[in-house]
Design a protein around this motif. Sequence first.
Motif, mmCIF file in Angstrom:
data_model
loop_
_atom_site.group_PDB
_atom_site.id
_atom_site.type_symbol
_atom_site.label_atom_id
_atom_site.label_comp_id
_atom_site.label_asym_id
_atom_site.label_seq_id
_atom_site.Cartn_x
_atom_site.Cartn_y
_atom_site.Cartn_z
ATOM 1 N N SER A 33 1.030 -1.493 -0.084
ATOM 2 C CA SER A 33 -0.007 0.033 0.021
ATOM 3 C C SER A 33 0.767 1.086 0.005
ATOM 4 O O SER A 33 2.109 1.131 0.540
ATOM 5 N N LEU A 34 0.320 2.189 -0.451
ATOM 6 C CA LEU A 34 1.233 3.564 -0.261
ATOM 7 C C LEU A 34 1.231 4.021 1.247
ATOM 8 O O LEU A 34 2.525 4.575 1.323
ATOM 9 N N ALA A 35 0.433 3.668 2.069
ATOM 10 C CA ALA A 35 0.969 4.066 3.553
ATOM 11 C C ALA A 35 2.021 3.067 3.898
ATOM 12 O O ALA A 35 2.948 3.640 4.859
ATOM 13 N N LEU A 36 2.132 1.797 3.615
ATOM 14 C CA LEU A 36 3.475 1.137 4.020
ATOM 15 C C LEU A 36 4.501 1.654 3.269
ATOM 16 O O LEU A 36 5.524 1.602 3.967
ATOM 17 N N TRP A 37 4.596 1.901 1.984
ATOM 18 C CA TRP A 37 5.649 2.518 1.333
ATOM 19 C C TRP A 37 6.199 3.862 2.063
ATOM 20 O O TRP A 37 7.131 3.990 2.102
ATOM 21 N N GLN A 38 5.238 4.808 2.134
ATOM 22 C CA GLN A 38 5.257 5.987 2.891
ATOM 23 C C GLN A 38 6.283 5.740 4.262
ATOM 24 O O GLN A 38 7.127 6.481 4.660
ATOM 25 N N GLN A 39 5.590 4.776 5.015
ATOM 26 C CA GLN A 39 6.152 4.497 6.295
ATOM 27 C C GLN A 39 7.558 4.014 6.377
ATOM 28 O O GLN A 39 8.152 4.743 7.077
ATOM 29 N N MET A 40 7.744 3.052 5.347
ATOM 30 C CA MET A 40 9.185 2.540 5.182
ATOM 31 C C MET A 40 10.152 3.838 4.952
ATOM 32 O O MET A 40 11.339 3.932 5.453
ATOM 33 N N LEU A 41 9.685 4.740 3.984
ATOM 34 C CA LEU A 41 10.612 5.719 3.638
ATOM 35 C C LEU A 41 10.686 6.636 4.687
ATOM 36 O O LEU A 41 11.882 7.308 5.040
ATOM 37 N N SER A 42 9.634 7.041 5.325
ATOM 38 C CA SER A 42 9.700 7.942 6.710
ATOM 39 C C SER A 42 10.583 7.317 7.790
ATOM 40 O O SER A 42 11.635 8.652 8.124
ATOM 41 N N VAL A 43 10.385 6.323 8.125
ATOM 42 C CA VAL A 43 11.261 5.804 9.237
ATOM 43 C C VAL A 43 12.792 5.707 9.108
ATOM 44 O O VAL A 43 13.669 6.308 9.600
ATOM 45 N N ASN A 44 13.240 4.887 7.857
ATOM 46 C CA ASN A 44 14.027 4.375 7.642
ATOM 47 C C ASN A 44 15.094 5.593 6.683
ATOM 48 O O ASN A 44 16.481 5.824 7.151
ATOM 49 N N LEU A 45 14.550 6.463 6.041
ATOM 50 C CA LEU A 45 15.195 7.449 5.206
ATOM 51 C C LEU A 45 14.916 8.765 5.627
ATOM 52 O O LEU A 45 15.950 9.324 5.905
ATOM 53 N N THR A 46 13.700 9.281 5.824
ATOM 54 C CA THR A 46 13.485 10.620 6.188
ATOM 55 C C THR A 46 14.029 10.835 7.607
ATOM 56 O O THR A 46 14.733 11.891 7.907
ATOM 57 N N GLY A 47 13.758 9.753 8.515
ATOM 58 C CA GLY A 47 14.281 10.021 9.781
ATOM 59 C C GLY A 47 16.051 10.136 10.143
ATOM 60 O O GLY A 47 16.300 10.866 10.832
ATOM 61 N N THR A 48 16.541 9.388 8.922
ATOM 62 C CA THR A 48 18.109 9.655 8.870
ATOM 63 C C THR A 48 18.522 11.047 8.588
ATOM 64 O O THR A 48 19.291 11.550 9.049
ATOM 65 N N PHE A 49 17.719 11.374 7.310
ATOM 66 C CA PHE A 49 17.968 13.051 7.102
ATOM 67 C C PHE A 49 17.695 13.861 8.116
ATOM 68 O O PHE A 49 18.600 14.880 8.240
ATOM 69 N N LEU A 50 16.362 13.837 8.802
ATOM 70 C CA LEU A 50 16.238 14.505 9.725
ATOM 71 C C LEU A 50 17.158 14.596 10.744
ATOM 72 O O LEU A 50 17.774 15.827 11.450
ATOM 73 N N CYS A 51 17.514 13.739 11.427
ATOM 74 C CA CYS A 51 18.419 13.565 12.407
ATOM 75 C C CYS A 51 19.900 13.945 12.211
ATOM 76 O O CYS A 51 20.620 14.622 12.930
ATOM 77 N N SER A 52 20.261 13.615 10.886
ATOM 78 C CA SER A 52 21.563 13.907 10.567
ATOM 79 C C SER A 52 21.866 15.609 10.334
ATOM 80 O O SER A 52 22.709 16.208 10.965
ATOM 81 N N ARG A 53 20.590 16.092 9.746
ATOM 82 C CA ARG A 53 20.589 17.560 9.366
ATOM 83 C C ARG A 53 20.557 18.307 11.028
ATOM 84 O O ARG A 53 21.359 19.405 11.119
ATOM 85 N N GLU A 54 20.280 17.636 12.087
ATOM 86 C CA GLU A 54 20.194 18.450 13.190
ATOM 87 C C GLU A 54 21.289 18.588 13.889
ATOM 88 O O GLU A 54 21.687 19.386 14.706
#
Length: 259
Positions: free
Chosen positions: A104-125
């Motif tokens: 599902s789109l929800a599953l796809w977005q969840q995997m990207l949000s936690v694994n990739l976007t989370g890495t980006f946000l924490c690194s940027r901080e």
Amino acid sequence: MSDATHAVVTGGGSGIGAAIARGLLQDGYAVTLMGRNLAKLQAQQAELSAGVSTFGRVGVQTVDVADEAAVQAAFAAATAGLGPIAMLVNNAGQAESAPLHRTSLALWQQMLSVNLTGTFLCSREVLAGMTERRQGRIINVASTAALKGYAYVAAYVAAKHGVLGLTRAMALELAKKGITVNAVCPGYTETEIVDSAVQRIVSKTGRTAEEARAELSAGNPQGRMVQPDEVAQAVRWLARPDSSSITGQAIAVCGGEVM
């Protein structure tokens, strides 16, 4: 080691994150454990504080790494509590399986949000402080899924490939600022994620848990699961002052599955 010896480990409440935190404490770091489950973080904090001889302390901060405002607040609180952040270990992650046509789109977005976007946000901080001090380590716990494909986990594989791309891009951007960025890529490791994968195999195929574990281990030429402490040792090596020329790399910890 510099005066700034504060490390943040996301997903630090158990498994690989807890093993990394234990190793960094042994190396003299103060460590902030970050995650979503406060009770799990506090239990790990108590265990580490009691069981490890360290010059540092153990702090905890709850955070959803995919929430920009929550990440900003957690890192500000961590810095106020234990000082400037010298190292970030982006370990928080999730893995869910589904055939692509049932993803599902929800599953796809969840995997990207936690694994990739989370890495980006924490690194940027952490970049402003590391850049100001011209010193820092960012270590992303990716997966062999960042280096090869696996069936039925397309969203997870895509996210982890993204983590490796982000790692390489950041490494080049920060190379002259005293900051190294690397990825550690474990194969199947004895963690809660693997326990969940085993249970899914059992429920969907009728195999025993032992058979499911054997199937997951079969991809490792050594015929076994990786242990969390083995991943932690790779992180500790990348954290050493004499590893300062190592950046933009993907270190596979997988018994030869990927080479």
